[in-house]
Design a protein around this motif. Structure first.
Motif: not given
Length: 192
Positions: A77-79, A92-93, A105-106, A138-139
């Motif tokens: 999970t990435l916030t 987008k990641v 993603c949301r 990541w970007k």
């Protein structure tokens, strides 16, 4: 009266012990599902990303492994929070190098779901494999408002990664330290 004093004293000691036990770091033998102490070292983009006013551009962020991690993780999970004066351009990641991809993603502006120009987003990936051997990066695309002056630095953006390790019951979550996201608008007349 003496019985009341003993009961009150025992209650105070029990409460103090509970506070003392609850205030330290979570031991490595914590119950399944209990978050572990924070791991990792921030690995931000250098030099700071340049994003022209009225447009968007990529900003890279990442985490360097530090501390013990499980040998296998099965969910991520990435916030991500945008830098304070800018916004996330889209939900987008994109992985950089060997970092996991496949993020769903949301994006939100406050509590309202949005498709563009959000303040934060929550992403999940069904990655199954080892945690980072060294680093993951990541970007994301950051949008700079048209009214943002040249040479303005937009800081305080950050991201946090949660690794889930399978195990008895619900498994265990491993939370990363914050990863920095920042950008600035180019100085007038300068070439990037």
């Amino acid at each position: 009266m003496m019985t009341y004093v003993r009961q009150w004293g025992a209650a105070v000691l029990a409460a103090g012990a509970a506070l003392t036990l609850g205030s330290g770091p979570v031991p490595a033998t914590a119950a399944p599902g209990t978050p572990q102490p924070y791991w990792g070292t921030d690995s931000p983009q250098h030099p700071i990303a340049l994003v022209k006013s009225g447009s968007s551009g990529p900003v890279t962020f990442g985490i360097t492994r530090a501390g013990d991690l499980p040998s296998h993780v099965d969910k991520l999970t990435l916030t991500v929070y945008s830098p304070e004066l800018m916004r996330l351009a889209d939900p987008k990641v994109t992985p950089v190098g060997k970092a996991p991809g496949g993020w769903s993603c949301r994006m939100y502006d406050g509590m309202t779901p949005v498709e563009h120009n959000g303040r934060h987003m929550v992403c999940t990936a069904r990655y199954s494999g080892p945690p980072p051997a060294k680093e993951w990066h990541w970007k994301v695309n950051i949008a700079a408002p048209a009214e943002l002056s040249a040479g303005t630095r937009s800081a305080n953006g950050w991201a946090s990664l949660r690794l889930h390790s399978p195990g008895h019951g619900s498994g265990t979550w491993w939370d990363s330290n914050a990863m920095t996201l920042e950008a600035r608008t180019p100085v007038a007349g300068a070439t990037p």
